[in-house]
Design a protein around this motif. Structure first.
Motif, PDB file in Angstrom:
ATOM      1  N   ILE A  59      15.671  23.976 -50.959  1.00 27.36           N
ATOM      2  CA  ILE A  59      16.371  23.748 -52.221  1.00 27.36           C
ATOM      3  C   ILE A  59      17.609  22.883 -51.655  1.00 27.36           C
ATOM      4  O   ILE A  59      17.940  22.151 -52.658  1.00 27.36           O
ATOM      5  N   ILE A  60      18.551  23.686 -50.971  1.00 31.85           N
ATOM      6  CA  ILE A  60      19.616  23.099 -50.683  1.00 31.85           C
ATOM      7  C   ILE A  60      19.679  21.463 -50.297  1.00 31.85           C
ATOM      8  O   ILE A  60      20.109  20.743 -50.721  1.00 31.85           O
ATOM      9  N   VAL A  61      18.512  21.249 -49.256  1.00 30.04           N
ATOM     10  CA  VAL A  61      18.472  19.974 -49.053  1.00 30.04           C
ATOM     11  C   VAL A  61      17.904  18.762 -50.041  1.00 30.04           C
ATOM     12  O   VAL A  61      18.580  18.020 -50.301  1.00 30.04           O
ATOM     13  N   LYS A  62      17.058  19.309 -50.749  1.00 26.64           N
ATOM     14  CA  LYS A  62      16.713  18.479 -51.863  1.00 26.64           C
ATOM     15  C   LYS A  62      17.998  18.136 -52.912  1.00 26.64           C
ATOM     16  O   LYS A  62      18.113  17.089 -53.466  1.00 26.64           O
TER      17      LYS A  62
ATOM     18  N   LEU B  79       9.507  14.198 -45.895  1.00 26.67           N
ATOM     19  CA  LEU B  79       9.339  15.101 -46.924  1.00 26.67           C
ATOM     20  C   LEU B  79       8.511  16.316 -46.685  1.00 26.67           C
ATOM     21  O   LEU B  79       8.694  17.436 -46.886  1.00 26.67           O
ATOM     22  N   LYS B  80       7.527  15.974 -45.744  1.00 18.11           N
ATOM     23  CA  LYS B  80       6.620  17.037 -45.106  1.00 18.11           C
ATOM     24  C   LYS B  80       7.717  18.090 -44.191  1.00 18.11           C
ATOM     25  O   LYS B  80       7.476  19.333 -44.590  1.00 18.11           O
TER      26      LYS B  80
ATOM     27  N   ARG C   7      23.785  27.020 -45.460  1.00 22.72           N
ATOM     28  CA  ARG C   7      22.393  26.635 -45.385  1.00 22.72           C
ATOM     29  C   ARG C   7      21.995  25.326 -45.107  1.00 22.72           C
ATOM     30  O   ARG C   7      21.060  24.979 -44.497  1.00 22.72           O
ATOM     31  N   LEU C   8      23.076  24.414 -45.433  1.00 20.28           N
ATOM     32  CA  LEU C   8      22.807  23.193 -45.251  1.00 20.28           C
ATOM     33  C   LEU C   8      22.832  22.594 -43.920  1.00 20.28           C
ATOM     34  O   LEU C   8      22.023  21.661 -43.495  1.00 20.28           O
ATOM     35  N   PHE C   9      23.609  23.002 -43.033  1.00 21.36           N
ATOM     36  CA  PHE C   9      23.863  22.941 -41.802  1.00 21.36           C
ATOM     37  C   PHE C   9      22.536  23.595 -41.151  1.00 21.36           C
ATOM     38  O   PHE C   9      22.040  22.828 -40.005  1.00 21.36           O
ATOM     39  N   TYR C  10      21.978  24.821 -41.332  1.00 26.67           N
ATOM     40  CA  TYR C  10      20.976  25.381 -40.568  1.00 26.67           C
ATOM     41  C   TYR C  10      19.760  24.584 -40.744  1.00 26.67           C
ATOM     42  O   TYR C  10      18.799  24.320 -40.218  1.00 26.67           O
ATOM     43  N   ALA C  11      19.661  23.933 -42.079  1.00 28.04           N
ATOM     44  CA  ALA C  11      18.423  23.294 -42.665  1.00 28.04           C
ATOM     45  C   ALA C  11      18.222  21.757 -42.025  1.00 28.04           C
ATOM     46  O   ALA C  11      17.372  21.465 -41.178  1.00 28.04           O
ATOM     47  N   ARG C  12      19.451  21.389 -41.680  1.00 25.88           N
ATOM     48  CA  ARG C  12      19.702  20.081 -41.055  1.00 25.88           C
ATOM     49  C   ARG C  12      19.285  20.295 -39.586  1.00 25.88           C
ATOM     50  O   ARG C  12      18.382  19.560 -38.906  1.00 25.88           O
ATOM     51  N   GLU C  13      19.603  21.225 -38.965  1.00 26.78           N
ATOM     52  CA  GLU C  13      19.354  21.566 -37.670  1.00 26.78           C
ATOM     53  C   GLU C  13      17.814  22.035 -37.347  1.00 26.78           C
ATOM     54  O   GLU C  13      16.920  21.464 -36.311  1.00 26.78           O
ATOM     55  N   LYS C  14      17.181  22.798 -38.373  1.00 28.35           N
ATOM     56  CA  LYS C  14      15.616  22.907 -38.311  1.00 28.35           C
ATOM     57  C   LYS C  14      14.980  21.751 -38.437  1.00 28.35           C
ATOM     58  O   LYS C  14      13.902  21.646 -38.004  1.00 28.35           O
TER      59      LYS C  14
ATOM     60  N   TYR D 173      20.604  16.008 -50.749  1.00 28.43           N
ATOM     61  CA  TYR D 173      20.401  14.716 -50.509  1.00 28.43           C
ATOM     62  C   TYR D 173      19.205  13.905 -51.417  1.00 28.43           C
ATOM     63  O   TYR D 173      19.276  12.729 -51.503  1.00 28.43           O
ATOM     64  N   ILE D 174      18.610  14.735 -52.113  1.00 22.20           N
ATOM     65  CA  ILE D 174      17.758  14.022 -53.134  1.00 22.20           C
ATOM     66  C   ILE D 174      18.199  13.899 -54.414  1.00 22.20           C
ATOM     67  O   ILE D 174      18.247  12.674 -54.816  1.00 22.20           O
ATOM     68  N   GLU D 175      18.978  14.705 -54.840  1.00 18.77           N
ATOM     69  CA  GLU D 175      19.326  14.819 -56.299  1.00 18.77           C
ATOM     70  C   GLU D 175      21.288  14.426 -56.137  1.00 18.77           C
ATOM     71  O   GLU D 175      21.648  14.350 -57.436  1.00 18.77           O
TER      72      GLU D 175
END
Length: 184
Positions: free
Chosen positions: A136-139, A124-125, A165-172, A142-144
């Motif tokens: 926002i995309i990740v939440k 979460l951190k 955005r989801l791809f780059y969020a996962r990489e980050k 994956y969460i909602e």
């Protein structure tokens, strides 16, 4: 029939086997404390020893007709008390093993829970450390549990942009979580 103090165990057993209930009273008076003492010597608990003596009397009363040699009453009845005491000890041992296993299982579950809780906090951190548009995309995904199509409609962006955005969020997230791995 009046009892006298000269009655031996053999006489009392024979009388009991022939239906004389007063002989049982005499046997109980003579042997009950000794049964309690013998059981206590084995189980080391006075209340349990009394219960075992009572249970032993039930067995003795129910099986006295099968005692072929009334002279053997002492040994026969002591064997019943010892068996009952041993059964109780065996049951306590099994119960302790179950309690130990349960305690270990609970400790393992608590450990797993704490590890999962720590992992969730780190994740979460890490998600919160992402740039806002990726966060926002990740939440949402994956969460909602929103689909990419729903996210694109909700944020008024194309499905391709949502995927990107989801791809780059996962990489980050991978790089952020690797830092946590090396910190521990």
């Amino acid at each position: 029939m009046e009892l006298n103090n000269k009655d031996t165990d053999e006489d009392l057993v024979k009388r009991l086997q022939h239906g004389d209930k007063t002989a049982l009273v005499e046997l109980v008076k003579k042997w009950h404390k000794l049964f309690c003492d013998k059981s206590y010597w084995l189980v080391k608990d006075k209340d349990v020893a009394k219960d075992i003596a009572q249970e032993s009397w039930l067995v003795i009363i129910n099986k006295i007709d099968r005692l072929k040699n009334p002279k053997q009453f002492k040994y026969w009845s002591y064997r019943i008390v010892c068996n009952k005491s041993t059964d109780w000890l065996r049951l306590q041992s099994k119960q302790q093993q179950i309690n130990i296993r349960t305690t270990i299982d609970i400790e393992d579950q608590t450990k797993d829970y704490n590890e999962n809780k720590n992992l969730k906090q780190k994740l979460l951190k890490s998600i919160n450390a992402l740039p806002t548009h990726q966060n926002i995309i990740v939440k949402l995904f994956y969460i909602e549990s929103y689909s990419l199509k729903q996210i694109s409609d909700l944020l008024n962006i194309s499905v391709g942009t949502a995927k990107s955005r989801l791809f780059y969020a996962r990489e980050k997230l991978k790089t952020i979580l690797k830092k946590y791995k090396y910190e521990n």
